[in-house]
Design a protein around this motif. Structure first.
Motif, mmCIF file in Angstrom:
data_model
loop_
_atom_site.group_PDB
_atom_site.id
_atom_site.type_symbol
_atom_site.label_atom_id
_atom_site.label_comp_id
_atom_site.label_asym_id
_atom_site.label_seq_id
_atom_site.Cartn_x
_atom_site.Cartn_y
_atom_site.Cartn_z
ATOM 1 N N PRO A 61 9.590 48.703 -68.553
ATOM 2 C CA PRO A 61 8.437 49.586 -68.319
ATOM 3 C C PRO A 61 8.831 51.006 -67.916
ATOM 4 N N ASP A 62 9.887 51.151 -67.120
ATOM 5 C CA ASP A 62 10.296 52.491 -66.685
ATOM 6 C C ASP A 62 10.692 53.344 -67.888
ATOM 7 N N SER A 63 11.423 52.748 -68.797
ATOM 8 C CA SER A 63 11.903 53.463 -69.974
ATOM 9 C C SER A 63 10.744 53.836 -70.906
ATOM 10 N N LEU A 64 9.862 52.887 -71.151
ATOM 11 C CA LEU A 64 8.723 53.131 -72.046
ATOM 12 C C LEU A 64 7.792 54.203 -71.472
ATOM 13 N N ALA A 65 7.496 54.083 -70.179
ATOM 14 C CA ALA A 65 6.552 55.028 -69.574
ATOM 15 C C ALA A 65 7.164 56.420 -69.473
ATOM 16 N N ALA A 66 8.451 56.498 -69.173
ATOM 17 C CA ALA A 66 9.108 57.810 -69.096
ATOM 18 C C ALA A 66 9.075 58.485 -70.463
ATOM 19 N N ALA A 67 9.282 57.711 -71.518
ATOM 20 C CA ALA A 67 9.226 58.273 -72.870
ATOM 21 C C ALA A 67 7.818 58.788 -73.179
ATOM 22 N N LEU A 68 6.832 57.999 -72.788
ATOM 23 C CA LEU A 68 5.440 58.397 -73.025
ATOM 24 C C LEU A 68 5.112 59.701 -72.289
ATOM 25 N N ALA A 69 5.559 59.794 -71.044
ATOM 26 C CA ALA A 69 5.263 60.981 -70.236
ATOM 27 C C ALA A 69 5.988 62.210 -70.778
ATOM 28 N N LEU A 70 7.208 62.033 -71.230
ATOM 29 C CA LEU A 70 7.944 63.179 -71.796
ATOM 30 C C LEU A 70 7.260 63.650 -73.082
ATOM 31 N N ALA A 71 6.796 62.699 -73.888
ATOM 32 C CA ALA A 71 6.073 63.066 -75.118
ATOM 33 C C ALA A 71 4.803 63.848 -74.763
ATOM 34 N N HIS A 72 4.098 63.374 -73.760
ATOM 35 C CA HIS A 72 2.874 64.025 -73.287
ATOM 36 C C HIS A 72 3.172 65.471 -72.860
ATOM 37 N N LEU A 73 4.237 65.619 -72.101
ATOM 38 C CA LEU A 73 4.629 66.945 -71.600
ATOM 39 C C LEU A 73 4.993 67.883 -72.753
ATOM 40 N N LEU A 74 5.841 67.414 -73.656
ATOM 41 C CA LEU A 74 6.314 68.283 -74.737
ATOM 42 C C LEU A 74 5.190 68.612 -75.721
ATOM 43 N N GLU A 75 4.311 67.641 -75.943
ATOM 44 C CA GLU A 75 3.216 67.887 -76.882
ATOM 45 C C GLU A 75 2.214 68.888 -76.315
#
Ligand SMILES: [Mn+2]
Length: 371
Positions: A61-75
């Motif tokens: 979960p930590d890895s998946l959520a961190a990826a989601l949040a980074l995508a959110h930030l960059l987008e």
């Protein structure tokens, strides 16, 4: 040449204001204020077309959520379209529930042509940890990971590594510093990521994890979280658990479980974690094979020991890869040869672990035979 092979781009492009020696060397940003990290991240991706964010293999979960949040930030901040990919499989029922309930847009790394990617990011792992599916020879542009810095991290143009109990907490700091509104999905995913990695703030927890957890709490979808934390489990889960209990052997204050063939690599972590609850245990080790590789997981209650370093020393000598830190760690090793050779490898591994655990009783006894 793909742009992500160009190292040190942002650092060198900066105006030479002030003394160059004031700046940290290379792209390691871990000690900088969050606003400065965001500025560097913005510079790094400016003018790029799209990004691929890669979790570690068999993502948690930590890895998946961190990826989601980074995508959110960059987008939203840099207008950079992002995709999220993972290697291995998503096996644990909680993790598949997380993807389903929160509609996480993730795809298997096998469907990605890395040579076509413009920006590459790794989350919750590092190039040298090798527990990811980034092709050899590629250097990611961005690494965000709460595990201690590994060799070669200075090659990465933007590296934020090693100062929290969960990678999600680092991302929460970014999102807060960027004053970004969080969707319920992003908030719930991040919250569960922190909860899972720190075991409800009870393990390897830093102030930033507590602050992030409290920030996210009112933004979480509680029903979705309940569905993720208490998912329906397949019958094979109970079969494997039954086998784990039957096979568990106790050697003084260590418990060891050979799971044989497993249907999902992350079951070793789940069993190791559970077995540490057995009274009197300081160590637990669970291992099992999946698609020609041996997966191992260890847990310890001994605060003076470092599970991550221990598993790295033992498994990387044997051509394996590993990840982890103080109290929890995992590794995988290629399994070659005949059944006998594989059995000998497992026996010698167990024996090395037991001696590192300080245990002399090599034979042990069955958990179910204990009084
Ligand atoms: Mn993590």
């Amino acid at each position: 040449m793909p742009s992500h092979k160009r190292a040190h781009e942002t650092a060198e492009d900066e105006p030479a204001a002030g003394d160059a020696e004031d700046r940290p060397p290379s792209g390691i940003v871990s000690e900088l204020p969050t606003k400065e990290k965001l500025a560097r991240l913005g510079q790094l991706v400016s003018g790029r077309r799209r990004a691929l964010i890669l979790t570690h293999d068999n993502p948690d979960p930590d890895s998946l959520a961190a990826a989601l949040a980074l995508a959110h930030l960059l987008e939203h901040r840099a207008n950079l379209p992002c995709r999220i990919a993972y290697g291995g499989i998503v096996g644990r029922a909680e993790n598949t529930a997380m993807i389903r309930v929160l509609h996480l847009p993730v795809l298997p790394a096998t469907r990605v042509d890395f040579s076509q990617e413009d920006v590459l990011a790794l989350v919750d792992t590092q190039p040298q940890a090798k527990n990811h599916s980034l092709p050899a020879g590629l250097t990611p542009d961005i690494v965000i990971d709460h595990h201690p810095a590994r060799d070669g991290i200075e090659q990465v143009p933007f590296a934020d590594v090693g100062h929290s109990g969960a990678t999600c907490s680092i991302l929460v700091e970014y999102l807060r510093a960027a004053r970004m509104a969080l969707s319920t999905e992003v908030a719930t995913a991040l919250f569960y990521g922190i909860k899972a990695d720190t075991r409800d703030l009870g393990r390897q927890t830093f102030q930033v994890d507590i602050d992030s957890y409290l920030y996210l709490l009112p933004r979480v979808d509680k029903d979705a979280l309940a569905q993720i934390e208490h998912p329906a489990l397949p019958a094979r889960y109970f079969r494997l658990y039954n086998l784990a209990i039957e096979k568990a052997r106790v050697h003084q204050n260590a418990v060891e479980v050979d799971l044989g063939e497993i249907y999902s690599p992350d079951m070793v972590a789940e069993v190791a974690e559970r077995m540490l609850s057995l009274e009197g245990m300081k160590w637990s080790l669970a291992y099992g094979s999946y698609q020609g590789q041996l997966f191992l997981s260890i847990r310890t209650r001994d605060r003076r020991m470092n599970a991550g370093r221990l598993i790295r020393e033992i498994c990387e000598d044997l051509g394996g890869s590993s990840g982890g830190h103080g109290s929890m760690a995992g590794a995988r090793l290629p399994l070659h040869g005949t059944r006998d050779q594989r059995r000998r490898l497992k026996r010698s591994l167990v024996s090395r672990f037991l001696s590192e655990f300080g245990v002399h009783d090599r034979k042990g006894q069955k958990l179910l035979a204990l009084g």
